[in-house]
Design an enzyme around this catalytic site. Structure first.
Site, PDB file in Angstrom:
ATOM      1  N   CYS A 160       0.659  -1.519  -0.210  1.00 27.51           N
ATOM      2  CA  CYS A 160      -0.161   0.475   0.098  1.00 27.51           C
ATOM      3  C   CYS A 160       0.852   1.491   0.088  1.00 27.51           C
ATOM      4  O   CYS A 160       1.635   1.505   0.633  1.00 27.51           O
ATOM      5  CB  CYS A 160      -1.028   0.101   0.986  1.00 27.51           C
TER       6      CYS A 160
ATOM      7  N   CYS B  14       0.416   3.481   3.371  1.00 31.48           N
ATOM      8  CA  CYS B  14       0.644   3.187   3.887  1.00 31.48           C
ATOM      9  C   CYS B  14       2.311   3.201   4.249  1.00 31.48           C
ATOM     10  O   CYS B  14       2.596   4.133   5.640  1.00 31.48           O
ATOM     11  CB  CYS B  14       0.447   1.627   4.024  1.00 31.48           C
TER      12      CYS B  14
END
Length: 145
Positions: free
Chosen positions: A69, A72
């Site tokens: 991600c 993230c």
């Protein structure tokens, strides 16, 4: 995969050693109620581990993330800084390794951040947040103010 698990175990051991050393250096006893807030994110290893962390600390910021991600990855330095600088414990849940736990936490997108205060979830955000936004969330629910 077993190398990764062993690395995580070693990180947990090192974190526990640092916490113990901090308590000993500051005159704290192992049986005292106030838990030392870790200065690094805690890698959550399952539901029981998460419950133990939430029970042990007044305020816990849980980061549900995935290695693949992008947001993230962008949030990672902020998460590490919050763990080091704030009064909240910071925990990380890898949604790929712990799919059932992520589902129980309601993490439908990543990153999902859940703030626990007094053992209960009190705030939830989805998507990358600024350090300032997260500090405000933590401060709003911190009991040490």
């Amino acid at each position: 995969m077993s190398d990764s698990l062993e690395e995580e175990r070693e990180q947990i051991r090192e974190q526990k050693k640092r916490e113990l050393q901090h308590r000993l250096e500051n005159g704290g006893e192992l049986g005292e109620d106030a838990a030392v807030t870790p200065s690094e994110p805690i890698a959550i290893e399952g539901q029981d581990h998460l419950e133990a962390v939430v029970d042990e600390h007044d305020v816990v910021l849980v980061d549900c993330y995935a290695d693949w991600c992008g947001p993230c990855q962008m949030l990672e330095p902020t998460i590490e800084a919050l763990a080091e600088e704030s009064d909240a414990a910071v925990a990380k849940v890898d949604i790929d390794r712990h799919q059932r736990l992520a589902q129980q936490l309601g993490a439908q997108g990543v990153p999902t951040l859940i703030l626990y205060a007094g053992g209960e979830p009190v705030e939830r955000t989805v998507g990358a947040q600024s350090k300032g936004q997260l500090e405000k969330l933590i401060d709003r629910h911190s009991t040490s103010a």
